[in-house]
Scaffold this motif. Structure first.
Motif, PDB file in Angstrom:
ATOM      1  N   ARG A 184       0.812  -1.229   0.000  1.00 31.87           N
ATOM      2  CA  ARG A 184       0.000   0.000   0.000  1.00 31.87           C
ATOM      3  C   ARG A 184       0.844   1.276   0.000  1.00 31.87           C
ATOM      4  O   ARG A 184       0.575   2.216   0.749  1.00 31.87           O
ATOM      5  CB  ARG A 184      -0.950  -0.008   1.194  1.00 31.87           C
ATOM      6  CG  ARG A 184      -1.946  -1.150   1.175  1.00 31.87           C
ATOM      7  CD  ARG A 184      -2.756  -1.137   2.444  1.00 31.87           C
ATOM      8  NE  ARG A 184      -1.830  -1.180   3.573  1.00 31.87           N
ATOM      9  CZ  ARG A 184      -1.921  -2.028   4.573  1.00 31.87           C
ATOM     10  NH1 ARG A 184      -2.904  -2.864   4.643  1.00 31.87           N
ATOM     11  NH2 ARG A 184      -1.051  -2.013   5.543  1.00 31.87           N
ATOM     12  N   GLY A 185       1.889   1.294  -0.800  1.00 28.80           N
ATOM     13  CA  GLY A 185       2.716   2.495  -0.907  1.00 28.80           C
ATOM     14  C   GLY A 185       3.769   2.647   0.169  1.00 28.80           C
ATOM     15  O   GLY A 185       4.424   3.675   0.259  1.00 28.80           O
ATOM     16  N   PHE A 186       3.942   1.631   1.002  1.00 30.50           N
ATOM     17  CA  PHE A 186       4.959   1.671   2.047  1.00 30.50           C
ATOM     18  C   PHE A 186       5.976   0.554   1.800  1.00 30.50           C
ATOM     19  O   PHE A 186       5.624  -0.534   1.344  1.00 30.50           O
ATOM     20  CB  PHE A 186       4.350   1.453   3.441  1.00 30.50           C
ATOM     21  CG  PHE A 186       3.296   2.456   3.813  1.00 30.50           C
ATOM     22  CD1 PHE A 186       3.613   3.790   3.976  1.00 30.50           C
ATOM     23  CD2 PHE A 186       1.987   2.050   4.000  1.00 30.50           C
ATOM     24  CE1 PHE A 186       2.639   4.712   4.328  1.00 30.50           C
ATOM     25  CE2 PHE A 186       1.007   2.961   4.353  1.00 30.50           C
ATOM     26  CZ  PHE A 186       1.333   4.294   4.517  1.00 30.50           C
ATOM     27  N   THR A 187       7.219   0.829   2.146  1.00 29.10           N
ATOM     28  CA  THR A 187       8.255  -0.201   2.112  1.00 29.10           C
ATOM     29  C   THR A 187       8.563  -0.580   3.554  1.00 29.10           C
ATOM     30  O   THR A 187       8.790   0.291   4.400  1.00 29.10           O
ATOM     31  CB  THR A 187       9.535   0.323   1.429  1.00 29.10           C
ATOM     32  OG1 THR A 187       9.199   0.717   0.097  1.00 29.10           O
ATOM     33  CG2 THR A 187      10.609  -0.748   1.381  1.00 29.10           C
ATOM     34  N   TYR A 188       8.547  -1.871   3.838  1.00 28.91           N
ATOM     35  CA  TYR A 188       8.856  -2.365   5.174  1.00 28.91           C
ATOM     36  C   TYR A 188      10.252  -2.978   5.151  1.00 28.91           C
ATOM     37  O   TYR A 188      10.523  -3.888   4.371  1.00 28.91           O
ATOM     38  CB  TYR A 188       7.807  -3.388   5.628  1.00 28.91           C
ATOM     39  CG  TYR A 188       6.474  -2.740   5.905  1.00 28.91           C
ATOM     40  CD1 TYR A 188       6.181  -2.247   7.169  1.00 28.91           C
ATOM     41  CD2 TYR A 188       5.531  -2.596   4.898  1.00 28.91           C
ATOM     42  CE1 TYR A 188       4.959  -1.627   7.427  1.00 28.91           C
ATOM     43  CE2 TYR A 188       4.319  -1.983   5.148  1.00 28.91           C
ATOM     44  CZ  TYR A 188       4.036  -1.505   6.412  1.00 28.91           C
ATOM     45  OH  TYR A 188       2.834  -0.892   6.663  1.00 28.91           O
ATOM     46  N   THR A 189      11.125  -2.438   6.012  1.00 29.27           N
ATOM     47  CA  THR A 189      12.521  -2.858   6.042  1.00 29.27           C
ATOM     48  C   THR A 189      12.839  -3.587   7.347  1.00 29.27           C
ATOM     49  O   THR A 189      12.120  -3.443   8.343  1.00 29.27           O
ATOM     50  CB  THR A 189      13.452  -1.646   5.914  1.00 29.27           C
ATOM     51  OG1 THR A 189      13.267  -0.791   7.048  1.00 29.27           O
ATOM     52  CG2 THR A 189      13.174  -0.871   4.632  1.00 29.27           C
ATOM     53  N   TRP A 190      13.916  -4.355   7.336  1.00 25.40           N
ATOM     54  CA  TRP A 190      14.317  -5.164   8.491  1.00 25.40           C
ATOM     55  C   TRP A 190      15.564  -4.620   9.166  1.00 25.40           C
ATOM     56  O   TRP A 190      16.477  -4.117   8.499  1.00 25.40           O
ATOM     57  CB  TRP A 190      14.596  -6.599   8.053  1.00 25.40           C
ATOM     58  CG  TRP A 190      13.381  -7.339   7.642  1.00 25.40           C
ATOM     59  CD1 TRP A 190      12.969  -7.602   6.368  1.00 25.40           C
ATOM     60  CD2 TRP A 190      12.398  -7.911   8.499  1.00 25.40           C
ATOM     61  NE1 TRP A 190      11.793  -8.295   6.385  1.00 25.40           N
ATOM     62  CE2 TRP A 190      11.415  -8.508   7.688  1.00 25.40           C
ATOM     63  CE3 TRP A 190      12.243  -7.974   9.884  1.00 25.40           C
ATOM     64  CZ2 TRP A 190      10.309  -9.161   8.211  1.00 25.40           C
ATOM     65  CZ3 TRP A 190      11.138  -8.622  10.407  1.00 25.40           C
ATOM     66  CH2 TRP A 190      10.181  -9.209   9.575  1.00 25.40           C
ATOM     67  N   VAL A 214       8.938   2.405   6.018  1.00 33.31           N
ATOM     68  CA  VAL A 214       9.626   3.558   5.424  1.00 33.31           C
ATOM     69  C   VAL A 214       8.643   4.153   4.419  1.00 33.31           C
ATOM     70  O   VAL A 214       8.315   3.511   3.424  1.00 33.31           O
ATOM     71  CB  VAL A 214      10.938   3.129   4.725  1.00 33.31           C
ATOM     72  CG1 VAL A 214      11.597   4.327   4.056  1.00 33.31           C
ATOM     73  CG2 VAL A 214      11.881   2.463   5.712  1.00 33.31           C
ATOM     74  N   PRO A 215       8.154   5.369   4.677  1.00 35.38           N
ATOM     75  CA  PRO A 215       7.105   5.920   3.809  1.00 35.38           C
ATOM     76  C   PRO A 215       7.651   6.456   2.482  1.00 35.38           C
ATOM     77  O   PRO A 215       8.808   6.838   2.382  1.00 35.38           O
ATOM     78  CB  PRO A 215       6.534   7.067   4.641  1.00 35.38           C
ATOM     79  CG  PRO A 215       7.694   7.527   5.464  1.00 35.38           C
ATOM     80  CD  PRO A 215       8.484   6.271   5.773  1.00 35.38           C
ATOM     81  N   ASP A 216       6.804   6.456   1.494  1.00 35.04           N
ATOM     82  CA  ASP A 216       7.112   7.153   0.250  1.00 35.04           C
ATOM     83  C   ASP A 216       7.053   8.653   0.542  1.00 35.04           C
ATOM     84  O   ASP A 216       6.396   9.075   1.509  1.00 35.04           O
ATOM     85  CB  ASP A 216       6.077   6.796  -0.824  1.00 35.04           C
ATOM     86  CG  ASP A 216       6.251   5.383  -1.357  1.00 35.04           C
ATOM     87  OD1 ASP A 216       7.314   4.783  -1.122  1.00 35.04           O
ATOM     88  OD2 ASP A 216       5.307   4.884  -2.006  1.00 35.04           O
ATOM     89  N   PRO A 217       7.699   9.487  -0.282  1.00 37.99           N
ATOM     90  CA  PRO A 217       7.620  10.940  -0.068  1.00 37.99           C
ATOM     91  C   PRO A 217       6.161  11.401  -0.025  1.00 37.99           C
ATOM     92  O   PRO A 217       5.335  10.989  -0.836  1.00 37.99           O
ATOM     93  CB  PRO A 217       8.342  11.515  -1.288  1.00 37.99           C
ATOM     94  CG  PRO A 217       9.279  10.425  -1.728  1.00 37.99           C
ATOM     95  CD  PRO A 217       8.551   9.142  -1.422  1.00 37.99           C
ATOM     96  N   GLY A 218       5.861  12.219   0.969  1.00 38.42           N
ATOM     97  CA  GLY A 218       4.504  12.755   1.113  1.00 38.42           C
ATOM     98  C   GLY A 218       3.554  11.835   1.857  1.00 38.42           C
ATOM     99  O   GLY A 218       2.385  12.159   2.031  1.00 38.42           O
ATOM    100  N   SER A 219       4.028  10.679   2.309  1.00 39.17           N
ATOM    101  CA  SER A 219       3.177   9.730   3.039  1.00 39.17           C
ATOM    102  C   SER A 219       3.645   9.622   4.487  1.00 39.17           C
ATOM    103  O   SER A 219       4.784   9.942   4.813  1.00 39.17           O
ATOM    104  CB  SER A 219       3.253   8.341   2.412  1.00 39.17           C
ATOM    105  OG  SER A 219       2.798   8.355   1.095  1.00 39.17           O
TER     106      SER A 219
END
Length: 144
Positions: free
Chosen positions: A72-78, A123-128
């Protein structure tokens, strides 16, 4: 009298003939053990192993490979995985990557149990804006 073993190989100068003689008279191959006789298995764990209890052999390695996800427009990092009991499961190496993946290798040093954990963060996309949520990946390693 020593046994002689003949072998051929192609070199830069053409065909080369090599003789190997052992001191005890036994062929060289019979004197050595199988090349992988004392290798201990490596346990490899991934995102899908979250919540599991996994056996490992003392003297072996446990490798963790966690991959990032995009939802949903987010990157989840470990974060890099960590052992909760370094006497049982000692740290050998770890790495985190710009993509959000993380890896670690632990050495099963002694019998016992150790919990390995890592955290997954947004980690949000720019503006999120990300949800305020941190998930924990957790595996229990039982070394025998």
């Amino acid at each position: 009298m020593g046994a002689t073993k003949w072998s051929t190989a192609f070199g830069a100068a053409g065909l080369v003939l090599v003789a190997v003689t052992t001191s005890a008279g036994t062929p060289a191959a019979a004197q050595s053990q199988a090349p992988h006789a004392h290798l201990v298995a490596r346990v490899v764990l991934t995102n899908a192993d979250n919540g599991r209890t996994v056996p490992a052999s003392s003297g072996g390695d446990v490798e963790i490979r966690l991959t990032h996800s995009r939802e949903r427009g987010f990157t989840y990092t470990w974060t890099a995985p960590e052992s909760g009991n370094s006497a049982v499961l000692g740290h050998a190496s770890d790495a985190t990557y710009p993509s959000g993946d993380a890896t670690a290798v632990f050495h099963a040093a002694a019998a016992g149990a150790a919990t390995v954990t890592a955290q997954r963060r947004c980690v949000p996309d720019p503006g999120s804006l990300c949800p305020l949520l941190v998930e924990t990946w957790k595996v229990t390693i039982e070394v025998k």
